[in-house]
Every structure is written in C-alpha cells, then in structure tokens.
Motif scaffolding. Structure first.
Motif, short mmCIF file in Angstrom:
data_model
loop_
_atom_site.label_atom_id
_atom_site.label_comp_id
_atom_site.label_asym_id
_atom_site.label_seq_id
_atom_site.Cartn_x
_atom_site.Cartn_y
_atom_site.Cartn_z
N LEU A 215 -2.31 25.21 -30.36
CA LEU A 215 -1.32 26.08 -29.72
C LEU A 215 -0.01 25.97 -30.48
CD1 LEU A 215 -1.83 25.18 -25.93
CD2 LEU A 215 -2.68 27.21 -27.12
N PRO A 216 0.86 26.98 -30.39
CA PRO A 216 2.18 26.85 -30.99
C PRO A 216 2.91 25.63 -30.43
CG PRO A 216 1.77 29.11 -30.30
CD PRO A 216 0.66 28.28 -29.73
N VAL A 217 3.66 24.97 -31.25
CA VAL A 217 4.38 23.78 -30.82
C VAL A 217 5.31 24.10 -29.65
CG1 VAL A 217 6.28 24.10 -32.46
CG2 VAL A 217 5.72 21.79 -31.64
N PHE A 218 5.76 25.34 -29.53
CA PHE A 218 6.66 25.73 -28.44
C PHE A 218 5.97 25.74 -27.08
CE2 PHE A 218 8.44 27.87 -32.24
CZ PHE A 218 9.66 27.23 -32.27
N MET A 219 4.64 25.67 -27.08
CA MET A 219 3.91 25.62 -25.82
C MET A 219 3.78 24.20 -25.27
SD MET A 219 3.33 28.57 -24.75
CE MET A 219 3.41 30.25 -25.35
N ASN A 220 4.28 23.24 -26.01
CA ASN A 220 4.38 21.86 -25.53
C ASN A 220 5.46 21.17 -26.34
OD1 ASN A 220 4.01 19.33 -24.42
ND2 ASN A 220 1.92 19.06 -25.14
N MET A 221 6.70 21.61 -26.12
CA MET A 221 7.83 21.07 -26.87
C MET A 221 8.19 19.71 -26.30
SD MET A 221 9.92 21.35 -29.34
CE MET A 221 10.06 23.04 -29.90
N LEU A 222 7.96 18.67 -27.08
CA LEU A 222 8.21 17.31 -26.64
C LEU A 222 9.69 16.98 -26.76
CD1 LEU A 222 5.13 15.61 -28.34
CD2 LEU A 222 5.34 16.47 -26.00
N GLN A 223 10.22 16.29 -25.75
CA GLN A 223 11.67 16.12 -25.67
C GLN A 223 12.27 15.38 -26.86
OE1 GLN A 223 13.16 13.84 -22.37
NE2 GLN A 223 11.66 12.19 -22.59
N TYR A 224 11.51 14.50 -27.51
CA TYR A 224 12.07 13.76 -28.65
C TYR A 224 12.37 14.67 -29.84
CZ TYR A 224 11.46 8.93 -26.92
OH TYR A 224 11.55 7.74 -26.22
N VAL A 225 11.82 15.88 -29.85
CA VAL A 225 12.17 16.84 -30.90
C VAL A 225 13.68 17.11 -30.87
CG1 VAL A 225 11.87 19.23 -31.68
CG2 VAL A 225 9.89 17.89 -30.97
N TRP A 226 14.25 17.01 -29.67
CA TRP A 226 15.68 17.30 -29.49
C TRP A 226 16.55 16.51 -30.47
CZ3 TRP A 226 18.49 20.80 -26.85
CH2 TRP A 226 19.83 20.55 -26.62
N PHE A 227 16.21 15.21 -30.70
CA PHE A 227 17.03 14.42 -31.62
C PHE A 227 16.32 14.05 -32.92
CE2 PHE A 227 15.49 11.49 -28.24
CZ PHE A 227 14.65 10.66 -28.99
N ASN A 228 14.99 14.14 -32.97
CA ASN A 228 14.27 13.80 -34.20
C ASN A 228 14.09 14.98 -35.14
OD1 ASN A 228 13.82 11.04 -33.81
ND2 ASN A 228 11.94 11.38 -32.67
N LEU A 229 13.83 16.17 -34.59
CA LEU A 229 13.57 17.37 -35.39
C LEU A 229 14.35 18.56 -34.81
CD1 LEU A 229 9.69 16.97 -35.66
CD2 LEU A 229 11.31 16.67 -37.54
N PRO A 230 15.67 18.46 -34.73
CA PRO A 230 16.45 19.50 -34.05
C PRO A 230 16.29 20.89 -34.68
CG PRO A 230 17.88 18.05 -35.33
CD PRO A 230 16.54 17.39 -35.29
N GLU A 231 15.94 20.95 -35.98
CA GLU A 231 15.75 22.25 -36.63
C GLU A 231 14.57 23.02 -36.03
OE1 GLU A 231 15.77 19.32 -38.13
OE2 GLU A 231 17.35 19.27 -39.67
N LEU A 232 13.65 22.29 -35.37
CA LEU A 232 12.46 22.91 -34.79
C LEU A 232 12.73 23.47 -33.39
CD1 LEU A 232 9.44 23.31 -35.48
CD2 LEU A 232 8.97 21.11 -34.38
N TRP A 233 13.85 23.06 -32.80
CA TRP A 233 14.15 23.45 -31.42
C TRP A 233 14.72 24.85 -31.36
CZ3 TRP A 233 13.30 19.81 -27.47
CH2 TRP A 233 13.65 20.25 -26.17
N ASP A 234 14.19 25.67 -30.43
CA ASP A 234 14.73 27.02 -30.24
C ASP A 234 14.50 27.42 -28.78
OD1 ASP A 234 15.49 29.65 -30.24
OD2 ASP A 234 14.21 30.27 -31.91
N TRP A 235 15.58 27.43 -28.00
CA TRP A 235 15.47 27.75 -26.58
C TRP A 235 14.83 29.12 -26.34
CZ3 TRP A 235 15.68 24.19 -23.10
CH2 TRP A 235 16.56 23.10 -23.20
#
Length: 290
Positions: A215-235
C-alpha cells in the motif's frame, strides 16, 4: 493445543452487518479503548459507509467500550488463539522482549504480545467480503474506502527511519478477505514446533503472505516519520496516521516534545473538540545540523 472447532467457526457481533465491508480494530485494555474511540470518530468523519468492528479481549472493562456505541461500532469479544502452551510461553511479554527487544522506541507497559495475535480473528468475520484492519492507536484522516478494493494481502511498508525499510510490512493497517479456510491454515502455520515470531503478528503475516501487496506509505504513516523522514510527510496525502511506539494518551512520554503537533491532533479527535482543517497544518521541517 489447537481445537478444531476454533478453526472452523466464524465470529460475529450481536448486531447486524450493514455493509459487506468493515474497518476492524482490536482493543485489549482501557487505553486502547480510548484509542478506538478516536479512531472510530475519525472514520465516521470521513463519510465512510463501511461498518466498524471492534474486537475486544476479556481485559477490557465494558464501561470503557460504551463510547464506541455512539459511533455505531459492532463489538465482539474474542479470546486468545487456541495455541500450545509452548507457543504461549515463547511469546509471553518477558520472553519475547528478552529475545527480540525493541530498540527504536518504547513500548508502553500495557503492551501484551499474546494479545497481538488476536488480530488474526479478523479472518473469522465471515459477514464481510473485505476488511481493513487498523490498529487502535491510529487515526483516519481522509476517506480510504478504496482500500476495500485492494487484494489480500495488502499492507504498507514499515518505513519510519530510512527507505531501506520498504521491504518490511507494518501490520497496523492491512487489507484482508475473511475466510475460515485461511484462518485454519494460519493456526496450523502459527504453532509449528519451536516457532518464534519475533514481532508477533507482523512477522507472521510477512511469512504467511510472502508476496504481500504494497500500500502507499500514506495509508499507514508512522509517527516517527515526523522527525526521522520529514521530507516524506504531507498532510494533503496522509490517509491513516499511526502512533507506533509511544502512545498519544501517555502523559509526558519520551518523544512528547518532538511529537506535540501529532499528540494534540489525536486529543482533538478523541474529544471531538477543535479538530483542525488538515489543509492548514504545517508539514515538519528537518532540523538543521548543529
């Protein structure tokens, strides 16, 4: 030991299904009942027409489940899977965490590994043609009903630290087709002699469905992405936000300062007060190196 009747019996809530599709979650204590309440509210706010089924274990006080009825959730009590004593001993909290310690984040004290395997009872929900399982420590931020059309078995990658983790699935969100035959096959595979599932249901599902659909990563966005991979985050794209490791209802947990915007969002969904327009939320920015 496994009991034949357990492998052949479907499970169903007392109420009647209103859809052929269901979001399913698992509640094992009062804390996860709070999580499920926030999750159910978030699903209803997306306008989904699917049922919401809450599997709960005997460790949950009935009063803690009462708020879920306001969202039309179908409640069904489940027991631990009928597995051998050796299996249960190997996967008890102390033994499992000693042999497969968590090193990336902190699991709360209420975490019980044997409870995790109750997720597999989803395959007994034969009222439904398709189910989307979502952990109770998650929120649905936009309509994700399209997931019901994905094949079994679909799950998002376990990405929260580096892109190297794309080869591993995270079982906090997955798509499945209830089937008693599949459930029977799972129980047999699960309890093979001396087997040890390092990350409980997650490791098992990776092995049982080796060709799992991503599935697309956005269908299970893990909270640690917030500080580990912020470029991947898109509200604007996140469908499901998953609070892996530390939970948003924990007071002053070790990551609370880093995750404050996500914690505040969870509390808004839990209470129903002050839920923001996601389009107005700022994406994280990588901190500059000192």
């Amino acid at each position: 030991m496994m009991m034949g009747s357990e492998m052949l019996r479907g499970i169903a809530p007392l109420t009647t299904a209103t859809s052929r599709h269901a979001f399913v979650t698992l509640v094992t204590n009062g804390d996860y009942a709070m999580g499920a309440t926030a999750l159910a509210r978030s699903i209803r706010l997306t306008g989904s027409s699917a049922d919401i089924v809450v599997l709960f274990t005997g460790g949950v006080d009935v009063d803690a489940l009462a708020p879920l009825k306001a969202f039309g959730c179908r409640l069904v009590e489940v027991e631990h899977l009928p597995l051998s004593e050796g299996f249960n001993q190997r996967h008890a909290r102390g033994n499992l965490h000693a042999n497969a310690p968590f090193t990336k984040g902190r699991k709360p004290a209420f975490h019980s590994p044997l409870d995790n395997f109750c997720k597999l009872r989803l395959w007994q929900l034969i009222d439904y043609s398709s189910c989307v399982f979502i952990d109770a420590d998650a929120l649905v931020l936009r309509n994700v009903d399209k997931l019901f059309d994905y094949p079994e078995f679909s799950a998002a990658p376990n990405v929260y630290e580096s892109l190297a983790d794309f080869h591993r699935l995270n079982s906090g969100v997955f798509v499945a087709r209830p089937s008693l035959a599949t459930f029977q096959a799972m129980l047999k595979r699960l309890d093979e002699p001396e087997v040890f599932w390092r990350r409980t249901d997650q490791t098992f599902l990776e092995h049982f469905f080796p060709d799992w659909q991503g599935l697309p990563v956005f269908m299970n966005m893990l909270q640690y992405v917030w500080f580990n991979l912020p470029e991947l985050w898109d509200w604007k794209q996140i469908g499901v936000l998953h609070y892996q490791y530390e939970k948003p209802w924990e007071a002053d947990h070790p990551r609370a300062a880093q995750l404050r915007p996500l914690i505040d969002l969870w509390h808004a969904f839990h209470t129903g007060d002050g839920i923001p327009d996601l389009a107005t939320l700022a994406n994280p920015v990588r901190a500059e190196a000192a």
